[in-house]
Enzyme design. Structure first.
Site, PDB file in Angstrom:
ATOM      1  N   SER A  83     -28.060  18.158 -66.385  1.00  0.00           N
ATOM      2  CA  SER A  83     -28.310  18.982 -67.583  1.00  0.00           C
ATOM      3  C   SER A  83     -27.321  18.604 -68.681  1.00  0.00           C
ATOM      4  CB  SER A  83     -28.113  20.458 -67.235  1.00  0.00           C
ATOM      5  OG  SER A  83     -28.066  21.232 -68.416  1.00  0.00           O
TER       6      SER A  83
ATOM      7  N   LYS B 229     -23.688  20.779 -62.468  1.00  0.00           N
ATOM      8  CA  LYS B 229     -24.412  19.654 -63.081  1.00  0.00           C
ATOM      9  C   LYS B 229     -23.462  18.503 -63.412  1.00  0.00           C
ATOM     10  CE  LYS B 229     -28.593  21.355 -62.974  1.00  0.00           C
ATOM     11  NZ  LYS B 229     -29.626  20.736 -62.142  1.00  0.00           N
TER      12      LYS B 229
ATOM     13  N   TYR C 167     -22.879  26.723 -63.532  1.00  0.00           N
ATOM     14  CA  TYR C 167     -23.989  25.784 -63.720  1.00  0.00           C
ATOM     15  C   TYR C 167     -23.484  24.447 -64.265  1.00  0.00           C
ATOM     16  CZ  TYR C 167     -28.572  24.123 -65.420  1.00  0.00           C
ATOM     17  OH  TYR C 167     -29.705  23.395 -65.645  1.00  0.00           O
TER      18      TYR C 167
HETATM   19  P1  NAP Z   1     -37.510  26.719 -62.993  1.00  0.00           P
HETATM   20  O1  NAP Z   1     -38.734  26.772 -63.813  1.00  0.00           O
HETATM   21  O2  NAP Z   1     -36.696  27.938 -62.784  1.00  0.00           O
HETATM   22  O3  NAP Z   1     -37.897  26.081 -61.565  1.00  0.00           O
HETATM   23  C1  NAP Z   1     -36.891  25.916 -60.597  1.00  0.00           C
HETATM   24  C2  NAP Z   1     -37.488  25.223 -59.393  1.00  0.00           C
HETATM   25  O4  NAP Z   1     -36.469  25.084 -58.407  1.00  0.00           O
HETATM   26  C3  NAP Z   1     -38.626  25.997 -58.777  1.00  0.00           C
HETATM   27  O5  NAP Z   1     -39.591  25.096 -58.296  1.00  0.00           O
HETATM   28  C4  NAP Z   1     -37.934  26.716 -57.627  1.00  0.00           C
HETATM   29  O6  NAP Z   1     -38.833  26.930 -56.560  1.00  0.00           O
HETATM   30  C5  NAP Z   1     -36.905  25.688 -57.197  1.00  0.00           C
HETATM   31  N1  NAP Z   1     -35.791  26.290 -56.486  1.00  0.00           N
HETATM   32  C6  NAP Z   1     -34.871  27.150 -56.982  1.00  0.00           C
HETATM   33  N2  NAP Z   1     -33.995  27.494 -56.019  1.00  0.00           N
HETATM   34  C7  NAP Z   1     -34.379  26.836 -54.896  1.00  0.00           C
HETATM   35  C8  NAP Z   1     -33.888  26.779 -53.584  1.00  0.00           C
HETATM   36  N3  NAP Z   1     -32.806  27.458 -53.207  1.00  0.00           N
HETATM   37  N4  NAP Z   1     -34.532  25.998 -52.683  1.00  0.00           N
HETATM   38  C9  NAP Z   1     -35.649  25.309 -53.047  1.00  0.00           C
HETATM   39  N5  NAP Z   1     -36.170  25.315 -54.278  1.00  0.00           N
HETATM   40  C10 NAP Z   1     -35.538  26.070 -55.194  1.00  0.00           C
HETATM   41  O7  NAP Z   1     -36.488  25.625 -63.566  1.00  0.00           O
HETATM   42  P2  NAP Z   1     -36.712  24.350 -64.493  1.00  0.00           P
HETATM   43  O8  NAP Z   1     -36.366  24.734 -65.860  1.00  0.00           O
HETATM   44  O9  NAP Z   1     -37.994  23.708 -64.183  1.00  0.00           O
HETATM   45  O10 NAP Z   1     -35.491  23.448 -63.967  1.00  0.00           O
HETATM   46  C11 NAP Z   1     -35.676  22.340 -63.105  1.00  0.00           C
HETATM   47  C12 NAP Z   1     -34.377  21.552 -63.081  1.00  0.00           C
HETATM   48  O11 NAP Z   1     -34.056  21.117 -64.393  1.00  0.00           O
HETATM   49  C13 NAP Z   1     -33.177  22.350 -62.598  1.00  0.00           C
HETATM   50  O12 NAP Z   1     -32.331  21.533 -61.836  1.00  0.00           O
HETATM   51  C14 NAP Z   1     -32.506  22.748 -63.876  1.00  0.00           C
HETATM   52  O13 NAP Z   1     -31.140  23.003 -63.691  1.00  0.00           O
HETATM   53  C15 NAP Z   1     -32.743  21.522 -64.724  1.00  0.00           C
HETATM   54  N6  NAP Z   1     -32.648  21.757 -66.154  1.00  0.00           N
HETATM   55  C16 NAP Z   1     -33.488  22.612 -66.798  1.00  0.00           C
HETATM   56  C17 NAP Z   1     -33.369  22.795 -68.174  1.00  0.00           C
HETATM   57  C18 NAP Z   1     -34.268  23.697 -68.955  1.00  0.00           C
HETATM   58  O14 NAP Z   1     -34.019  23.858 -70.168  1.00  0.00           O
HETATM   59  N7  NAP Z   1     -35.298  24.284 -68.381  1.00  0.00           N
HETATM   60  C19 NAP Z   1     -32.354  22.130 -68.860  1.00  0.00           C
HETATM   61  C20 NAP Z   1     -31.514  21.278 -68.174  1.00  0.00           C
HETATM   62  C21 NAP Z   1     -31.664  21.096 -66.820  1.00  0.00           C
HETATM   63  P3  NAP Z   1     -39.152  28.389 -55.925  1.00  0.00           P
HETATM   64  O15 NAP Z   1     -38.556  29.429 -56.812  1.00  0.00           O
HETATM   65  O16 NAP Z   1     -40.655  28.420 -55.895  1.00  0.00           O
HETATM   66  O17 NAP Z   1     -38.549  28.309 -54.577  1.00  0.00           O
END
Ligand code: NAP
Length: 259
Positions: free
Chosen positions: A154, A171, A167
């Site tokens: 991130s 990261k 967080y």
């Molecule tokens: P999201 O919509 O909240 O989805 C998170 C995903 O991770 C879901 O599929 C969830 O599955 C899974 N997950 C969470 N905890 C888990 C666990 N303990 N075991 C297995 N699966 C787990 O998040 P997102 O925004 O798509 O983020 C995806 C990645 O991108 C993350 O690593 C996040 O830190 C990174 N990221 C996101 C952003 C952003 O702006 N959105 C920015 C920078 C980085 P279930 O809940 O169905 O188990």
């Protein structure tokens, strides 16, 4: 498929025919877009989330488009659970060429008020989970003399972000870890890179107030928030055979936020 997916261009197609891709956090958001795009490029997808039920939407989208996907349940922050699920996936798919460590959580709060539990959960899921899957899949990829690992970090890990001490530490840890294992695995045909999304519209960011979203838009040179598909395109390229001379890199997909 969601409306956004219908209206977005389909993205760059790399050829992943005959390859198997393990994608964690494939039930929603960025992981779902990655799983769908890798399948569209020809990969068979093994999607992981905490429950198989949560993965049904992703699996259906892939299958409806003619792709192949299976769902597996595991808490990526739990070592025993990861060992079990890797065994299950390997039994079904003895060769796995692509690993995308995408599952992640936030538990935001200012550092002075942060409870141990909020620190530990975020480190366990985001950093330890990535380590556990890389260690297990790294062994399989070493035997194959081929592999592509993409870890989702991130911009918070690059720049820091007030309210995200846990967080951003997790990261930033993924960044150091990625660079180190890229060096360890390079001679075996395995590349390891990290993608650092900026602000992407998913469930993770939907909880933020509109005021914050508007401020982010102002700060981002391209003047829009990112979509999960923006990340999926780059992940597919890094996961392809063509990207064999790119390793140990941290590539931001953030509309220029960190430029
Ligand atoms: P999201 O919509 O909240 O989805 C998170 C995903 O991770 C879901 O599929 C969830 O599955 C899974 N997950 C969470 N905890 C888990 C666990 N303990 N075991 C297995 N699966 C787990 O998040 P997102 O925004 O798509 O983020 C995806 C990645 O991108 C993350 O690593 C996040 O830190 C990174 N990221 C996101 C952003 C952003 O702006 N959105 C920015 C920078 C980085 P279930 O809940 O169905 O188990």
């Amino acid at each position: 498929m969601a409306d956004a997916e219908k209206t977005k261009p389909e993205g760059v197609r790399v050829d992943l025919t005959g390859q198997v891709a393990l994608v964690t956090g494939a039930s929603r958001g960025i992981g779902r877009a990655i799983a769908i795009h890798l399948a569209r490029c020809g990969a068979t997808v093994a999607g992981v989330a905490r429950t198989v039920d949560a993965l049904q939407g992703t699996l259906a989208a892939i299958r409806e488009a003619g792709g192949t996907a299976e769902g597996f349940a595991a808490n990526v922050g739990d070592s025993a659970d990861v060992a079990r699920v890797v065994e299950e996936i390997e039994a079904k798919f003895p060769k796995i060429q692509i690993l995308v460590n995408n599952a992640g959580v936030t538990r935001d709060g200012l550092m002075l008020r942060m409870e141990d539990d909020a620190w530990q959960q975020v480190i366990d899921v985001n950093l330890k989970g990535t380590f556990q899957f890389c260690r297990a899949l790294g062994a399989i990829m070493m035997r194959q003399r081929y592999g592509r690992i993409v870890n989702i970090t991130s911009v918070s890990g690059l720049m820091g972000n007030p309210g995200q001490a846990n967080y951003s530490a997790s990261k930033a840890g993924v960044i150091g870890f990625t660079k180190t294992i890229a060096r360890e695995l390079a001679s075996r045909g395995i590349t390891v890179n990290a993608v650092a999304p900026g602000f992407i519209e998913t469930d993770m960011t939907s909880v933020l107030p509109d005021k914050i979203k508007a401020e982010v838009k102002e700060r981002v040179p391209v003047r829009r928030l990112g979509e999960p598909e923006d990340i999926a395109d780059l992940v597919a390229y890094l996961a392809s055979p063509s990207a064999g001379y790119i390793t140990g890199q941290i590539i931001a997909v953030d509309g220029g936020m960190t430029a």
